[in-house]
Design a protein around this motif. Structure first.
Motif, PDB file in Angstrom:
ATOM      1  N   ILE A  96       0.553  -1.215   0.379  1.00  0.00           N
ATOM      2  CA  ILE A  96       0.065  -0.107   0.383  1.00  0.00           C
ATOM      3  C   ILE A  96       0.716   1.296  -0.382  1.00  0.00           C
ATOM      4  N   GLY A 136       9.163  -0.865   9.811  1.00  0.00           N
ATOM      5  CA  GLY A 136       7.737  -1.034   9.234  1.00  0.00           C
ATOM      6  C   GLY A 136       6.853  -0.879   8.088  1.00  0.00           C
ATOM      7  N   GLY A 138       7.448  -0.235   4.569  1.00  0.00           N
ATOM      8  CA  GLY A 138       7.804  -0.459   3.794  1.00  0.00           C
ATOM      9  C   GLY A 138       8.940   0.240   2.896  1.00  0.00           C
ATOM     10  N   LYS A 139       9.989  -0.076   4.004  1.00  0.00           N
ATOM     11  CA  LYS A 139      11.279   0.520   3.042  1.00  0.00           C
ATOM     12  C   LYS A 139      11.978  -0.393   2.563  1.00  0.00           C
ATOM     13  N   THR A 140      12.516  -1.854   2.921  1.00  0.00           N
ATOM     14  CA  THR A 140      12.170  -2.946   2.342  1.00  0.00           C
ATOM     15  C   THR A 140      11.480  -3.056   1.349  1.00  0.00           C
ATOM     16  N   LEU A 141      10.383  -3.592   1.745  1.00  0.00           N
ATOM     17  CA  LEU A 141       9.117  -3.934   0.831  1.00  0.00           C
ATOM     18  C   LEU A 141       9.124  -3.081  -0.476  1.00  0.00           C
ATOM     19  N   ASN A 234      16.839   3.792   8.830  1.00  0.00           N
ATOM     20  CA  ASN A 234      15.652   5.127   9.609  1.00  0.00           C
ATOM     21  C   ASN A 234      15.612   5.318  10.220  1.00  0.00           C
ATOM     22  N   GLU A 295      -0.216  -5.390  10.584  1.00  0.00           N
ATOM     23  CA  GLU A 295      -0.318  -7.182  10.081  1.00  0.00           C
ATOM     24  C   GLU A 295      -0.232  -7.860  11.598  1.00  0.00           C
TER      25      GLU A 295
HETATM   26  N1  LIG Z   1       3.573   0.366   2.549  1.00  0.00           N
HETATM   27  C1  LIG Z   1       3.240  -0.823   3.080  1.00  0.00           C
HETATM   28  N2  LIG Z   1       2.242  -2.560   2.584  1.00  0.00           N
HETATM   29  C2  LIG Z   1       1.955  -3.546   2.824  1.00  0.00           C
HETATM   30  N3  LIG Z   1       2.363  -3.644   3.579  1.00  0.00           N
HETATM   31  C3  LIG Z   1       3.348  -3.329   4.259  1.00  0.00           C
HETATM   32  C4  LIG Z   1       3.779  -2.032   3.692  1.00  0.00           C
HETATM   33  N4  LIG Z   1       5.067  -1.622   4.774  1.00  0.00           N
HETATM   34  C5  LIG Z   1       5.539  -2.657   5.674  1.00  0.00           C
HETATM   35  N5  LIG Z   1       4.203  -3.866   5.233  1.00  0.00           N
HETATM   36  C6  LIG Z   1       4.176  -4.775   6.021  1.00  0.00           C
HETATM   37  O1  LIG Z   1       5.995  -5.235   6.928  1.00  0.00           O
HETATM   38  C7  LIG Z   1       6.229  -5.787   6.323  1.00  0.00           C
HETATM   39  C8  LIG Z   1       7.758  -5.458   6.675  1.00  0.00           C
HETATM   40  O2  LIG Z   1       7.699  -4.466   6.060  1.00  0.00           O
HETATM   41  P1  LIG Z   1       9.216  -3.541   5.864  1.00  0.00           P
HETATM   42  O3  LIG Z   1      10.453  -4.692   5.972  1.00  0.00           O
HETATM   43  O4  LIG Z   1       9.530  -3.303   3.748  1.00  0.00           O
HETATM   44  O5  LIG Z   1       9.451  -2.290   6.846  1.00  0.00           O
HETATM   45  P2  LIG Z   1      10.481  -1.475   6.399  1.00  0.00           P
HETATM   46  O6  LIG Z   1      10.256  -0.071   6.176  1.00  0.00           O
HETATM   47  O7  LIG Z   1      11.805  -2.091   6.103  1.00  0.00           O
HETATM   48  O8  LIG Z   1      11.549  -1.211   7.970  1.00  0.00           O
HETATM   49  P3  LIG Z   1      12.506  -1.291   8.545  1.00  0.00           P
HETATM   50  O9  LIG Z   1      13.329  -0.022   9.014  1.00  0.00           O
HETATM   51  O10 LIG Z   1      12.483  -2.211  10.155  1.00  0.00           O
HETATM   52  O11 LIG Z   1      13.803  -2.503   8.491  1.00  0.00           O
HETATM   53  C9  LIG Z   1       6.226  -6.521   5.186  1.00  0.00           C
HETATM   54  O12 LIG Z   1       6.771  -7.106   4.809  1.00  0.00           O
HETATM   55  C10 LIG Z   1       5.147  -6.280   5.299  1.00  0.00           C
HETATM   56  O13 LIG Z   1       4.395  -7.298   5.273  1.00  0.00           O
END
Ligand SMILES: Nc1ncnc2c1ncn2[C@@H]1O[C@H](COP(=O)(O)OP(=O)(O)OP(=O)(O)O)[C@@H](O)[C@H]1O
Ligand SMILES: [Mg+2]
Length: 374
Positions: A96, A136, A138-141, A234, A295
């Motif tokens: 999203i 959490g 969505g950066k890695t996502l 982050n 989630e």
């Molecule tokens: N924008 C999004 N839309 C849908 N699901 C999301 C989104 N962002 C995060 N998630 C859910 O949360 C999980 C973790 O997100 P992600 O690893 O991308 O976070 P991050 O921003 O990389 O956090 P960190 O800084 O802790 O590494 C994803 O695998 C997904 O299931």
């Protein structure tokens, strides 16, 4: 002059000169490959010569030879792999994206799809991008999403792991990874980039860290447009400003907005049967959390419903209660009001929040006082 000489356009020569003079060897190779393909029919002799050159010339740097044969780099002492390689990343849920994030991500994709048009104007697609935002969101996502959309491999270097496990060998290891990644036409994600900065606090390895930052600066500048260099953090405030400034594009991932929280609940509830009113309750109580926290909470409740063989509503109710219970009275009062506004019955609001029905009535009455006794 032969026909071959005439049909290569001036534009093409200028484009190639531009890349060559900028020292972008891999972009030159990619360009030549394209040229060979483009003129395959009308200039078969030239195309064959170029292909031959591309196959022979490759030295250590050649994407052609290394892509096929180079093994994923390992730490020389421990033999542990330094890089996670996913040939074709897939996603469990559709992300999203906030409007501004979505626009930026689509811009990246369209630049890649229209790279020839860009080249004609003397431009290359964005090569380095940094993602910032709280955990959490969505950066890695997003890195996985981009690789999937571009249909190319994703290489992930988790710097927090590399920094903590390989101490003095970090610089060498990171250099190996970057060399390897440049040879593979894919997306490289430098995840948790701030780990480098964090290590600066202990004085053990100052020289090594300085070298590492120097290597990074150089690489960000010179990254070939055949690949895409992404970084995620982050703690952008911890990064060396010189590193931060180098990235051509920065994307800030915000915490979920109210509609995004609702959308996330829909996504994570999946086929679960809970009614619309429950979704409202969740939207209120999970407000302010990251996507990954939303989630986690929803999945815990769904699993509890299955393993304890109870209705999903009961499991959600327990989760909501356990989130609300520790909150200060004022916040519980606020949530009680939101829930009432969302159409939840006063009895249920009382059960979930512990706020008395009397107080709820007073709060929601026009002109009601915000901080009533319970
Ligand atoms: N924008 C999004 N839309 C849908 N699901 C999301 C989104 N962002 C995060 N998630 C859910 O949360 C999980 C973790 O997100 P992600 O690893 O991308 O976070 P991050 O921003 O990389 O956090 P960190 O800084 O802790 O590494 C994803 O695998 C997904 O299931
Ligand atoms: Mg991450």
């Amino acid at each position: 002059m032969s026909a071959d000489d005439i049909k290569i356009t001036n534009d093409e020569i200028v484009q190639m000169a531009r890349l060559a003079l900028a020292g972008r060897q891999q972009d030159v190779q990619a360009f030549l490959r394209r040229l060979a393909r483009r003129h395959r029919v009308e200039l078969p002799g030239l195309a064959a010569q170029l292909t031959q050159l591309l196959q022979e010339a490759p030295t250590r740097q050649s994407p052609l030879r290394r892509e096929a044969s180079a093994p994923v780099p390992v730490d020389l002492e421990s033999r542990l792999q330094l890089l996670r390689v996913e040939e074709r990343p897939t996603l469990d849920v559709e992300p999203i994206w906030d409007t501004s994030v979505k626009r930026a991500l689509h811009q990246i994709l369209s630049e890649r799809q229209r790279d020839e048009a860009l080249l004609k104007q003397g431009l290359v697609p964005t090569r380095s991008i940094i993602f910032t935002g709280l955990p959490g969101v969505g950066k890695t996502l997003a890195a996985r999403w981009i690789a999937r959309e571009l249909n190319c491999p994703l290489l992930t270097l988790d710097l927090s792991a590399v920094m903590s496990s390989f101490l003095g060998r970090t610089g060498t290891n990171v250099r190996h990874v970057l060399d390897y990644a440049k040879s593979v036409h894919g997306v490289l994600l430098l995840d948790e980039l701030d780990s480098i900065a964090k290590r600066r606090d202990d004085n053990t390895d100052v020289g090594e860290l300085k070298r590492l930052v120097t290597v990074l600066l150089q690489e960000i500048d010179d990254w070939p447009a055949t690949g895409l260099l992404l970084a995620a953090t982050n703690h952008p405030d911890l990064l060396d400003p010189a590193v931060w400034r180098r990235f051509e594009m920065r994307i800030e991932f915000p915490m979920p907005s109210e509609p995004a929280v609702r959308q996330a609940i829909e996504t994570f509830m999946g086929p679960s049967k809970a009614s619309g009113a429950w979704r409202d309750v969740l939207a209120v109580t999970l407000r302010g959390l990251s996507f990954s926290d939303i989630e986690r909470e929803v999945m815990l409740a769904r699993r509890a419903a299955v393993t304890r063989d109870i209705p999903i509503e009961d499991a959600l109710g327990e989760m909501v209660q356990s989130r609300i219970e520790p909150m200060p009275r004022r916040e519980r009062g606020q949530i009680a009001m939101w829930l009432t506004e969302a159409g939840v019955s006063q009895r249920q609001v009382n059960e979930l929040t512990g706020v008395s029905r009397d107080t709820i009535r007073k709060k929601t009455k026009p002109g009601g006082v915000d901080n009533q006794e319970e």
